[in-house]
Motif scaffolding. Structure first.
Motif, PDB file in Angstrom:
ATOM      1  N   GLY A 102     -10.999  10.279  19.788  1.00  0.00           N
ATOM      2  CA  GLY A 102     -10.209  11.110  18.881  1.00  0.00           C
ATOM      3  C   GLY A 102      -8.987  10.380  18.369  1.00  0.00           C
ATOM      4  N   ALA A 103      -8.310   9.699  19.284  1.00  0.00           N
ATOM      5  CA  ALA A 103      -7.109   8.956  18.899  1.00  0.00           C
ATOM      6  C   ALA A 103      -7.471   7.867  17.898  1.00  0.00           C
ATOM      7  N   MET A 104      -8.571   7.198  18.155  1.00  0.00           N
ATOM      8  CA  MET A 104      -8.966   6.097  17.271  1.00  0.00           C
ATOM      9  C   MET A 104      -9.342   6.600  15.886  1.00  0.00           C
ATOM     10  N   GLU A 105      -9.979   7.779  15.842  1.00  0.00           N
ATOM     11  CA  GLU A 105     -10.352   8.312  14.532  1.00  0.00           C
ATOM     12  C   GLU A 105      -9.099   8.555  13.696  1.00  0.00           C
ATOM     13  N   THR A 106      -8.061   9.059  14.335  1.00  0.00           N
ATOM     14  CA  THR A 106      -6.808   9.280  13.606  1.00  0.00           C
ATOM     15  C   THR A 106      -6.216   7.954  13.139  1.00  0.00           C
ATOM     16  N   VAL A 107      -6.234   6.965  14.029  1.00  0.00           N
ATOM     17  CA  VAL A 107      -5.658   5.661  13.683  1.00  0.00           C
ATOM     18  C   VAL A 107      -6.401   5.047  12.499  1.00  0.00           C
ATOM     19  N   ALA A 108      -7.719   5.215  12.502  1.00  0.00           N
ATOM     20  CA  ALA A 108      -8.546   4.525  11.503  1.00  0.00           C
ATOM     21  C   ALA A 108      -8.546   5.232  10.151  1.00  0.00           C
ATOM     22  N   GLU A 109      -8.032   6.445  10.101  1.00  0.00           N
ATOM     23  CA  GLU A 109      -8.096   7.225   8.855  1.00  0.00           C
ATOM     24  C   GLU A 109      -7.510   6.456   7.684  1.00  0.00           C
ATOM     25  N   GLY A 110      -8.281   6.347   6.640  1.00  0.00           N
ATOM     26  CA  GLY A 110      -7.800   5.676   5.444  1.00  0.00           C
ATOM     27  C   GLY A 110      -7.868   4.166   5.531  1.00  0.00           C
ATOM     28  N   ASN A 111      -8.427   3.647   6.596  1.00  0.00           N
ATOM     29  CA  ASN A 111      -8.591   2.194   6.748  1.00  0.00           C
ATOM     30  C   ASN A 111     -10.080   1.911   6.882  1.00  0.00           C
ATOM     31  N   PRO A 112     -10.721   1.578   5.740  1.00  0.00           N
ATOM     32  CA  PRO A 112     -12.190   1.473   5.741  1.00  0.00           C
ATOM     33  C   PRO A 112     -12.723   0.470   6.768  1.00  0.00           C
ATOM     34  N   ILE A 113     -12.037  -0.649   6.937  1.00  0.00           N
ATOM     35  CA  ILE A 113     -12.521  -1.666   7.883  1.00  0.00           C
ATOM     36  C   ILE A 113     -12.516  -1.089   9.291  1.00  0.00           C
ATOM     37  N   LEU A 114     -11.405  -0.497   9.667  1.00  0.00           N
ATOM     38  CA  LEU A 114     -11.276   0.024  11.024  1.00  0.00           C
ATOM     39  C   LEU A 114     -12.270   1.172  11.245  1.00  0.00           C
ATOM     40  N   GLU A 115     -12.445   1.996  10.226  1.00  0.00           N
ATOM     41  CA  GLU A 115     -13.408   3.097  10.347  1.00  0.00           C
ATOM     42  C   GLU A 115     -14.810   2.564  10.607  1.00  0.00           C
ATOM     43  N   ARG A 116     -15.142   1.499   9.882  1.00  0.00           N
ATOM     44  CA  ARG A 116     -16.481   0.921  10.011  1.00  0.00           C
ATOM     45  C   ARG A 116     -16.636   0.274  11.403  1.00  0.00           C
ATOM     46  N   LEU A 117     -15.592  -0.395  11.849  1.00  0.00           N
ATOM     47  CA  LEU A 117     -15.623  -1.014  13.187  1.00  0.00           C
ATOM     48  C   LEU A 117     -15.859   0.058  14.248  1.00  0.00           C
ATOM     49  N   LEU A 118     -15.157   1.164  14.072  1.00  0.00           N
ATOM     50  CA  LEU A 118     -15.234   2.256  15.029  1.00  0.00           C
ATOM     51  C   LEU A 118     -16.646   2.823  15.097  1.00  0.00           C
ATOM     52  N   GLU A 119     -17.263   2.886  13.923  1.00  0.00           N
ATOM     53  CA  GLU A 119     -18.630   3.395  13.862  1.00  0.00           C
ATOM     54  C   GLU A 119     -19.567   2.521  14.696  1.00  0.00           C
ATOM     55  N   GLU A 120     -19.322   1.220  14.670  1.00  0.00           N
ATOM     56  CA  GLU A 120     -20.213   0.310  15.399  1.00  0.00           C
ATOM     57  C   GLU A 120     -19.971   0.354  16.906  1.00  0.00           C
ATOM     58  N   VAL A 121     -18.789   0.763  17.324  1.00  0.00           N
ATOM     59  CA  VAL A 121     -18.517   0.841  18.765  1.00  0.00           C
ATOM     60  C   VAL A 121     -19.529   1.757  19.437  1.00  0.00           C
ATOM     61  N   ALA A 122     -19.950   2.785  18.700  1.00  0.00           N
ATOM     62  CA  ALA A 122     -20.912   3.726  19.260  1.00  0.00           C
ATOM     63  C   ALA A 122     -22.244   3.038  19.588  1.00  0.00           C
ATOM     64  N   TYR A 123     -22.512   1.908  18.938  1.00  0.00           N
ATOM     65  CA  TYR A 123     -23.760   1.189  19.182  1.00  0.00           C
ATOM     66  C   TYR A 123     -23.548  -0.038  20.086  1.00  0.00           C
ATOM     67  N   ALA A 124     -22.349  -0.126  20.620  1.00  0.00           N
ATOM     68  CA  ALA A 124     -22.044  -1.290  21.469  1.00  0.00           C
ATOM     69  C   ALA A 124     -22.546  -1.069  22.887  1.00  0.00           C
ATOM     70  N   VAL A 125     -23.124  -2.111  23.459  1.00  0.00           N
ATOM     71  CA  VAL A 125     -23.596  -2.061  24.841  1.00  0.00           C
ATOM     72  C   VAL A 125     -23.032  -3.276  25.559  1.00  0.00           C
ATOM     73  N   ASP A 126     -22.562  -3.095  26.766  1.00  0.00           N
ATOM     74  CA  ASP A 126     -22.011  -4.232  27.513  1.00  0.00           C
ATOM     75  C   ASP A 126     -23.147  -4.954  28.225  1.00  0.00           C
ATOM     76  N   LYS A 127     -22.877  -6.212  28.579  1.00  0.00           N
ATOM     77  CA  LYS A 127     -23.875  -6.977  29.318  1.00  0.00           C
ATOM     78  C   LYS A 127     -23.970  -6.455  30.743  1.00  0.00           C
ATOM     79  N   ARG A 128     -25.144  -6.603  31.311  1.00  0.00           N
ATOM     80  CA  ARG A 128     -25.344  -6.140  32.674  1.00  0.00           C
ATOM     81  C   ARG A 128     -24.605  -7.060  33.641  1.00  0.00           C
ATOM     82  N   TYR A 129     -24.152  -6.493  34.750  1.00  0.00           N
ATOM     83  CA  TYR A 129     -23.547  -7.334  35.776  1.00  0.00           C
ATOM     84  C   TYR A 129     -24.651  -7.819  36.708  1.00  0.00           C
ATOM     85  N   VAL A 130     -24.843  -9.120  36.729  1.00  0.00           N
ATOM     86  CA  VAL A 130     -25.876  -9.710  37.582  1.00  0.00           C
ATOM     87  C   VAL A 130     -25.152 -10.427  38.721  1.00  0.00           C
ATOM     88  N   PRO A 131     -25.223  -9.884  39.937  1.00  0.00           N
ATOM     89  CA  PRO A 131     -24.396 -10.428  41.025  1.00  0.00           C
ATOM     90  C   PRO A 131     -24.660 -11.908  41.293  1.00  0.00           C
TER      91      PRO A 131
END
Lengths: 435, 291, 305
Positions: free
Chosen positions: A358-387
């Motif tokens: 929610g905070a990020m959506e407010t920050v990104a308002e009116g900033n197309p680059i940041l809005e687009r970056l934020l959209e991609e975060v939803a598709y971000a996956v971290d690498k697995r931890y392999v001990p």
């Protein structure tokens, strides 16, 4: 010589006496130690200090003492502190290996704290994929603090110069190849401008691999890497710019790498896969070219929309000394840090994408680059931890990867050699971890 | 009379030869100097660049308009003088401590016969063979037990007890062994004790070596950021070398400020070197002794 | 009092005085050093990720390193290659520089300072510069060598990007800081009695003869010192590969200490890293003990009687 020695002793003694500074901390309050990555002199120092001061002014029980370490030094400092049980009450770490610390008992159980204080944290505002990483045996032991993502950056000025428009920004691998070739500029032997290269920037082999549904390891963490699919993806990366020699490409890349210059920010490549931090670099340097960001092109219509993203966790450290007051104070401060307003401030101060959606959506308002970056975060996956190979994507893989790129090994040979290395590491790890 | 007439041309040709030799030397030295000065020039030019010029990487070598204010902002952005004071406290203490513990131990190894000396010598060498990373955590834990965390003591006290001094002990031992026996023996006959021999003969005669040790310990402590990072818990005790790292941020960072600050902190080392190398000219050279 | 008792008394006394002089260092070693050293030895027999408590695994770490770890041998091989070339080369260049800078000509102090400059320059600046100079395609060095390449009709050298040359390139870069050992040699040269030179001059000896028969023999203590320290230091070579090549290309500059560092910092395998450290210690110790035998060729002015 004796005089010199005496002089040195006198000098150091006098400075030591002068150097004794009075203790100005507020004695009656409970002190909470907080470590962050904004040391004095860094661009984010003042902002971070203001955030901490605002908390200290807001109540009378606790005094948060913030200490900033440079980004590259923070990890050594916190590692030594955790293993010697002298960690701060609250600090940051990497989110993918939270379970290791949780298992060792150096972290406070955040789920317990949330249970006793249900309104403290807006857990729904955080990304589920990140929460999963911070979970150990069904309990949270850390909270996601910031998030990163990888996207395709494209230079609109270069597109225009090549007679292309934003509508031509590629979405699949084949489109990517077609468009990239139109953007190459070569003079004599030397590459002046490159459309795209799948090895540049922050693009990784496992990133491309994930888009095809493959991975380095199976669910039991056995290394895979031995299918035709794995070979094909690597081959595609190697062949993408095959009309140039590898030394031409290295020269072009090295010219950018000197001084740590990003080739996209330096206007040398038209498209690049990079982390969200590149947006900050471009912004801070005051670059003036027009550009946009979008999702990383997928192999084909069936390709999976995914990018490698990571993030920091915020953790409360249990040094085994039963410091209940500090624990309570750190929890108060943690709630403050994770609140809507403060997350917004932190995003501005550090240029990070914060975990609070929610905070990020407010920050990104009116900033197309940041809005687009934020959209991609939803598709971000971290690498697995392999001990047995915590740096499976880095240290363990890079030598084979570069040998494949250099043509010293074929794609299949490189993957086979890498796999054998993982197998050896796995066997050795298991041999020393028998319960 | 005839002698001087004969000698003159010889003297003249020698002088001419010396002029030629010196000119050749100067040319060689100037050429070599350029190779060694190059890194410094690179630093200087980087320090004077604007952020936009930094982005262009190596395609811009000279800054278009030298940004001298980068030096000012490098100093202003960090508590430069507090860090400087902290650095001086640690550096001067380490220098004093190391010179004390290294010269005494070196005297024992070079000039005295004691039981187990040669075995201890090997032990001393062996302390340099263990990579420090593997003793870092236990060392830190030990200091936290003693209650030294939050103080400067972990950076200062070990030097007085030969911490990190093995290199210098060995170096000084080599120099002490080169001091002729006659000097110490005649002093003993005159009734001097070992402490007197050590302070009145050994130390004054080893001035170049001790200056070398002083220079090296200064440089080591002055430039060390890792020790202060790990062992200093209080940011008010931070040193310049550590404080400067603030300019290196996650994404590259303020290279120009970093270089400006680096130039500022390398100046004292250079001055110290210039002073130290002067003692290499004076020399002591045992003018009174016949070999 | 008989003469014999005086001698034994003196010997006893010297024994005590010897320990007294060594005591600051000895005290430090025993009180401050023993615990960390013992702990690292203990860790080498455990599995320890630096977060959880260590669990004892006996000799397993050692066994694995020797029998089932390809990188252990690869990194050891790289390191030995480095030691064999870098140590002698470093001595030759250091002594050479010192001889060059020991002349009494005007402005020598400035030259010496300039030659020492690379030792004080920030590591980051040095790294970037090196990468730039040695870059095979557009680096200054290959530009300079271009006529030579054309003359012999050969491919430009790949320097740090060529796995056959990468170790040598790093050694060459390391020579830039030879100013450090140069200082030691310069200091040593000042201890050579002028009287020796004067009598040699009377015998008509020139610069070369004086260098070979006086300067070099009397520099053997410091050459010996730099040799032993070079051995110990080179076996732990790490930083230059870490910042310049990241151990590449193809792990050709992946040195033993680098692997040890990765085991600890990347793999969080402190037990394995400690075992590697102790294997290294034993190896270097053996080599050093052999090297110390060269001491008999070292000419100490003080031992002469």
């Amino acid at each position: 010589m004796k005089k010199l020695l005496l002089f040195l002793i006198a000098l150091s003694a006098s400075i030591a006496i002068l150097g004794c500074d009075g203790n100005t901390e507020e004695q009656e309050k409970i002190q909470i130690d907080f470590w962050h990555m904004s040391p004095v002199g860094s661009e984010s120092y003042t902002g971070t200090k203001d955030i901490i001061n605002a908390f200290n002014d807001s109540q009378d029980t606790y005094f948060v003492k913030g200490t900033g370490y440079g980004f590259w030094d923070y990890w050594d400092k916190i590692a030594v502190a955790i293993s010697s049980r002298t960690a701060p009450d609250i600090g940051f770490s990497t989110i993918d290996d939270v379970p290791i610390r949780a298992e060792a008992g150096v972290l406070y159980n955040i789920s317990d704290l949330i249970a006793s204080d249900p309104d403290g944290i807006d857990i729904d505002e955080l990304y589920q994929s990140q929460l999963d990483f911070a979970t150990y045996e069904d309990d949270l032991y850390a909270l996601p603090f910031s998030a990163t993502t990888r996207v395709l950056y494209y230079n609109l000025d270069m597109f225009e110069a090549a007679g292309l428009t934003e509508a031509d920004v590629p979405t699949t691998w084949s489109e990517l190849e077609t468009v990239a070739k139109l953007l190459d500029v070569v003079e004599g032997d030397e590459i002046q401008q490159l459309g795209f290269d799948p090895t540049y920037g922050n693009a990784t082999y496992h990133g491309w691999l994930w888009q095809t549904g493959l991975d380095f390891f199976d669910d039991d963490l056995n290394p895979t890497l031995n299918t035709q699919g794995h070979i094909d993806v690597l081959q595609w990366m190697i062949d993408f710019n095959s009309e140039y020699s590898r030394s031409q490409l290295t020269a072009f890349g090295d010219a950018n790498a000197m001084l740590g210059i990003n080739p996209f920010a330096g206007e040398r490549v038209a498209m690049i896969v990079e982390v969200d931090g590149l947006y900050q670099i471009i912004k801070n340097a005051g670059a003036t070219f027009n550009y946009g960001v979008t999702q990383i092109p997928v192999p084909d219509e069936d390709g999976i929309r995914v990018n490698w993203g990571s993030g920091f966790s915020v953790e409360m450290y249990d040094n085994g000394k039963g410091e209940d007051d500090q624990k309570a104070g750190a929890w108060e401060f943690l709630k403050y840090l994770m609140s809507y307003d403060v997350q917004m401030e932190l995003a501005e101060v550090n240029g990070w994408i914060m975990a609070h959606q929610g905070a990020m959506e407010t920050v990104a308002e009116g900033n197309p680059i940041l809005e687009r970056l934020l959209e991609e975060v939803a598709y971000a996956v971290d690498k697995r931890y392999v001990p047995y190979a915590p740096s499976w994507h880095g240290n363990d893989w890079q030598p084979y990867y570069s040998q494949a790129l250099e043509g010293e090994l074929s794609a299949a040979e490189a993957l086979e050699a890498a796999r054998n290395n993982y197998l050896q590491k796995k066997a050795n790890w298991e041999a020393t971890h028998q319960d | 009379m005839t002698e001087t007439v004969l000698k003159r041309p010889k003297y003249r040709s020698r002088k001419r030869r010396r002029i030629i030799v010196h000119s050749v030397l100067h040319i060689v030295l100037v050429l070599c100097s350029f190779v060694f000065v190059f890194p410094f020039l690179w630093m200087l030019f980087t320090a004077l660049k604007t952020p936009a010029e930094l982005l262009k990487g190596i395609s811009v070598f000279f800054p278009a308009e030298p940004q001298w204010q980068n030096f000012v902002s490098a100093v202003q952005k960090i508590p430069f003088f507090m860090y400087l004071k902290n650095s001086l406290i640690i550096v001067l203490s380490v220098m004093t401590g190391t010179i004390f513990s290294a010269t005494t131990a070196a005297y024992a190894f070079a000039k005295l016969k004691w039981k187990g000396r040669d075995k201890w010598f090997i032990v001393m060498l062996a302390t340099m063979m263990l990579p420090i990373q593997v003793i870092l955590i236990p060392t830190f834990v030990m200091y936290s037990w003693i209650g030294w965390l939050g103080t400067r003591l972990p950076m200062i006290v070990p030097a007085f007890f030969g911490g990190g001094a093995a290199f210098y002990i060995f170096l000084l031992r080599q120099f002490f062994k080169g001091i002729p026996k006659e000097m110490t023996e005649s002093a003993i006959i005159d009734g001097a004790n070992h402490w007197q021999i050590f302070t009145k003969i050994m130390l004054p005669l080893s001035k170049p070596a001790i200056m070398t040790v002083a220079l090296f310990t200064f440089m080591g402590a002055w430039n060390d950021y890792f020790g202060p990072l790990i062992f200093l818990s209080n940011p008010d005790h931070w040193t310049l070398a550590l404080g400067l790292r603030s300019f290196q941020t996650q994404y590259g960072g303020q290279y120009n400020l970093m270089m400006a600050a680096s130039i500022l902190i390398m100046l004292p080392t250079l001055i110290l070197f210039f002073l130290a190398q002067k003692t290499f000219i004076e020399g002591i050279k045992f003018t009174g002794i016949k070999g | 009092m008989s003469k014999a008792t005086t001698v034994t008394k003196l010997k006893k006394q010297e024994n005590l005085i010897g320990y007294l002089f060594a005591s600051p260092w000895l005290f430090g070693l025993i009180v401050l050093g023993i615990f960390p050293i013992f702990m690292s030895l203990f860790f080498s027999f455990t599995n320890y990720n630096m977060i959880s408590a260590p669990t004892i695994v006996g000799f397993k770490n050692y066994e694995i390193l020797f029998t089932n770890d390809d990188l252990f041998w690869k990194s050891l091989g790289n390191t030995i290659y480095h030691v064999v070339i870098a140590v002698p080369l470093g001595i030759v260049v250091g002594v050479g520089l010192a001889l060059l800078l020991n002349n009494k000509i005007r402005g020598m102090g400035v030259y010496r300072t300039l030659f020492y400059l690379p030792n004080v320059v920030s590591v980051v600046a040095m790294t970037l510069l090196w990468l730039w100079l040695f870059q095979p395609n557009f680096g200054l060095i290959n530009e300079l060598f271009k006529p030579l390449y054309d003359l012999f009709d050969m491919e430009p050298l790949g320097w740090y990007l060529d796995q056959k040359l990468s170790k040598l390139t790093l050694i060459l870069m390391g020579l830039w800081t030879a100013g450090g050992s140069m200082v030691i040699y310069l200091a040593a040269m000042q201890d050579i009695p002028v009287t020796l030179y004067e009598s040699a001059e009377i015998d008509g000896a020139g610069w070369l003869k004086k260098t070979i028969y006086i300067t070099l023999p009397l520099m053997t203590p410091s050459i010996f010192f730099n040799f032993i320290m070079g051995l110990i230091g080179s076996f732990q070579v790490f930083t230059i590969a870490y910042i310049m090549t990241s151990g590449g290309p193809s792990r050709s500059t992946y040195y033993y200490a680098y692997y040890l560092f990765d085991k600890m910092m990347i793999d969080k395998a402190m037990g394995m890293a400690s075992a590697m450290a102790w294997i290294l210690l034993v190896m270097v110790l053996i080599v050093t003990i052999f090297a110390l035998r060269l001491n008999k060729y070292v000419f100490y002015l003080g031992d002469e009687s």
